[in-house]
Design a protein around this motif. Structure first.
Motif, short mmCIF file in Angstrom:
data_model
loop_
_atom_site.label_atom_id
_atom_site.label_comp_id
_atom_site.label_asym_id
_atom_site.label_seq_id
_atom_site.Cartn_x
_atom_site.Cartn_y
_atom_site.Cartn_z
N CYS A 195 -1.75 48.32 -57.43
CA CYS A 195 -3.20 48.10 -57.34
C CYS A 195 -3.57 47.25 -56.13
O CYS A 195 -3.03 47.42 -55.05
CB CYS A 195 -3.72 47.45 -58.61
SG CYS A 195 -3.38 48.43 -60.06
N ARG A 196 -4.50 46.36 -56.35
CA ARG A 196 -4.99 45.51 -55.28
C ARG A 196 -3.89 44.55 -54.81
O ARG A 196 -3.10 44.09 -55.61
CB ARG A 196 -6.17 44.67 -55.77
CG ARG A 196 -7.22 45.45 -56.47
CD ARG A 196 -8.31 45.89 -55.50
NE ARG A 196 -9.23 46.79 -56.18
CZ ARG A 196 -10.14 46.39 -57.06
NH1 ARG A 196 -10.24 45.11 -57.35
NH2 ARG A 196 -10.94 47.24 -57.63
N GLU A 197 -3.96 44.25 -53.56
CA GLU A 197 -2.97 43.31 -53.05
C GLU A 197 -3.38 41.87 -53.28
O GLU A 197 -2.57 40.97 -53.21
CB GLU A 197 -2.75 43.53 -51.56
CG GLU A 197 -2.05 44.83 -51.32
CD GLU A 197 -1.51 44.90 -49.93
OE1 GLU A 197 -1.24 43.85 -49.34
OE2 GLU A 197 -1.35 46.01 -49.43
N ASP A 198 -4.66 41.69 -53.52
CA ASP A 198 -5.07 40.31 -53.74
C ASP A 198 -4.73 39.85 -55.15
O ASP A 198 -4.82 38.68 -55.47
CB ASP A 198 -6.57 40.15 -53.47
CG ASP A 198 -7.37 41.27 -54.11
OD1 ASP A 198 -7.67 42.22 -53.38
OD2 ASP A 198 -7.67 41.20 -55.30
N GLU A 199 -4.35 40.81 -55.98
CA GLU A 199 -3.86 40.42 -57.29
C GLU A 199 -2.39 40.04 -57.16
O GLU A 199 -1.64 40.64 -56.43
CB GLU A 199 -4.01 41.57 -58.28
CG GLU A 199 -5.46 41.87 -58.60
CD GLU A 199 -5.58 42.92 -59.69
OE1 GLU A 199 -5.91 42.56 -60.80
OE2 GLU A 199 -5.30 44.10 -59.41
N GLN A 200 -2.03 39.05 -57.91
CA GLN A 200 -0.67 38.53 -57.80
C GLN A 200 0.26 39.27 -58.75
O GLN A 200 0.83 38.67 -59.66
CB GLN A 200 -0.67 37.04 -58.11
CG GLN A 200 -1.31 36.20 -57.02
CD GLN A 200 -0.31 35.78 -55.97
OE1 GLN A 200 0.84 35.52 -56.28
NE2 GLN A 200 -0.73 35.73 -54.73
N PHE B 257 -5.04 38.67 -44.79
CA PHE B 257 -6.05 39.63 -44.34
C PHE B 257 -5.42 40.69 -43.45
O PHE B 257 -5.69 41.88 -43.60
CB PHE B 257 -7.17 38.91 -43.58
CG PHE B 257 -8.15 39.84 -42.93
CD1 PHE B 257 -9.07 40.55 -43.69
CD2 PHE B 257 -8.12 40.03 -41.56
CE1 PHE B 257 -9.97 41.41 -43.09
CE2 PHE B 257 -9.02 40.90 -40.95
CZ PHE B 257 -9.95 41.59 -41.72
N ILE B 258 -4.58 40.25 -42.55
CA ILE B 258 -3.91 41.20 -41.65
C ILE B 258 -3.04 42.16 -42.46
O ILE B 258 -3.06 43.38 -42.26
CB ILE B 258 -3.06 40.45 -40.61
CG1 ILE B 258 -3.95 39.57 -39.74
CG2 ILE B 258 -2.27 41.43 -39.75
CD1 ILE B 258 -3.19 38.58 -38.89
N ALA B 259 -2.31 41.60 -43.41
CA ALA B 259 -1.43 42.45 -44.22
C ALA B 259 -2.23 43.47 -45.00
O ALA B 259 -1.82 44.63 -45.12
CB ALA B 259 -0.60 41.58 -45.15
N GLN B 260 -3.37 43.05 -45.51
CA GLN B 260 -4.21 43.99 -46.26
C GLN B 260 -4.70 45.13 -45.38
O GLN B 260 -4.68 46.29 -45.78
CB GLN B 260 -5.43 43.25 -46.83
CG GLN B 260 -5.16 42.60 -48.15
CD GLN B 260 -6.39 41.90 -48.69
OE1 GLN B 260 -7.49 42.14 -48.24
NE2 GLN B 260 -6.17 41.02 -49.65
N ARG B 261 -5.12 44.77 -44.18
CA ARG B 261 -5.61 45.79 -43.27
C ARG B 261 -4.51 46.79 -42.92
O ARG B 261 -4.75 48.00 -42.86
CB ARG B 261 -6.14 45.15 -41.99
CG ARG B 261 -7.52 44.57 -42.11
CD ARG B 261 -8.51 45.66 -42.48
NE ARG B 261 -9.87 45.24 -42.27
CZ ARG B 261 -10.51 45.38 -41.11
NH1 ARG B 261 -9.89 45.90 -40.07
NH2 ARG B 261 -11.76 44.99 -40.99
N VAL B 262 -3.33 46.27 -42.67
CA VAL B 262 -2.21 47.16 -42.33
C VAL B 262 -1.94 48.09 -43.50
O VAL B 262 -1.76 49.29 -43.33
CB VAL B 262 -0.95 46.33 -42.01
CG1 VAL B 262 0.27 47.26 -41.90
CG2 VAL B 262 -1.14 45.56 -40.72
#
Lengths: 199, 199
Positions: free
Chosen positions: B106-111, A15-20
């Motif tokens: 793209c999204r970071e939650d995607e691997q 989550f922190i990495a995403q926010r950054v």
DNA sequence: ACCTATACCACACATTTGTGTGGTTGTCAA
DNA sequence: TTGACAACCACACAAATGTGTGGTATAGGT
């Protein structure tokens, strides 16, 4: 030194990495608490200290948003040497390297720019129409470089070939003939990278 | 709407951009004041409001380090529509867009992960040996997608083609024949991007 | 002479934000 | 059963941080 994270700890770190990445700044403790529906800031602080102890980030005391991620431990884009069955397991052995998108454009002081490729003259070099090519501006180039040149007022991407006293712009498509370089010619820069996106 | 900056204003903006780039978070008002040896926080606040009024950044009220730079005004990698003679002049008309390397993955939650291409089976699709392909893991795909699949234990990049009740893995190289999909087959993911670096 | 803009300062104040103390609950291994 | 650890909570406090008010000085344009 490296310690494993639990699922929850990993999610907090992510989550922190995403926010950054998205907002260009780390979240506050309370923003983290809100995201995970923690009713106490102490919970988050404990997570942060734990993540710090395990070497995933560094905290600066008494500063706002003072979470510094340790980059080598962040989820990045791994370059895999081999892929196994099922979902791609990111085992240690399989990871060849990590892709660093920032370094694609090299130094920040260089005036890298991009061009969208028009036409199929470099198709045999794997440069397709609509690809993006990254250009490093330079006025000279070496034999065999793929360059962007201005010839008779038109931008073109070609191989630069030198033979004896003559120089050519050579397409990578046997439908087209090499162009002998005479006047009305100037080199814009060298193609240092090709980027293509599908859909 | 767009207004010019004085030298001092430009320096303040540049300082903020540097901090964001280097530390992954914007400075506080007092940190800016310290850098420029302003003895009053009010001075900085006036600068920030001015820069906001001129459209160079956006402030979030009452939040720490809440300076959001307006990215279109920052030095990035421009995608040029046309190149002029001499050194590439970054005139307004010539800039078609800006390259955002982040959005490649793209999204970071995607691997997302990357593979280095081995072999020339996709060469006519502009995917050359040693290129990096970015893969979005997925178990199903559509007709025509370029996919990474595991067939008989080997990783391969091919077009996915469906015809009537049969499905094929089709190379983009007429030296090779399409492969009829039977057993021992699983889809790893879809190729969403191709990246090539020269030297 | 008057207005406007830039470029600052001093200081008080309120909110945001990190930190400390002292808990509870559950799991797992010794 | 004891101990360690993860995963939380409540609450108070102090420091960090943004904001408001009210200034001064200089330069340029009208």
């Amino acid at each position: 030194m490296k310690k494993e994270l639990t699922e929850k700890q990993r999610k907090v770190l992510q989550f922190i990495a995403q926010r950054v990445s998205r907002e260009n700044r780390p979240p506050t403790i309370r923003e983290i608490a809100q995201n995970f529906k923690f009713s106490s800031t102490g919970t988050v602080r404990d997570y942060l200290r734990l993540l710090q102890a395990k070497g995933y980030l560094k905290l600066q005391a008494k500063k706002a948003r003072a979470i510094e991620l340790i980059s080598e431990k962040l989820p990045r884009i791994p370059i895999l040497a081999q892929v196994q069955a099922g979902s791609p397991v990111l085992s240690y052995e399989a990871i060849e390297d990590y892709l660093d998108l920032k370094q694609l454009a090299c130094r920040e002081d260089e005036q890298i720019f991009a061009l969208r490729v028009k036409g199929d003259s470099m198709i045999e070099a794997g440069i397709m129409p609509e690809d993006l090519v990254l250009i490093r501006p330079q006025l000279i180039c070496e034999n065999g470089d793929i360059i962007v040149a201005l010839i008779d007022g038109e931008t073109t991407i070609k191989y630069f070939r030198r033979q004896q006293r003559k120089a050519y712009l050579q397409p990578a498509n046997n439908k087209y003939a090499p162009i002998l370089i005479k006047d009305n010619f100037s080199i814009i820069g060298k193609v240092i990278s090709v980027i293509r996106k599908y859909v």
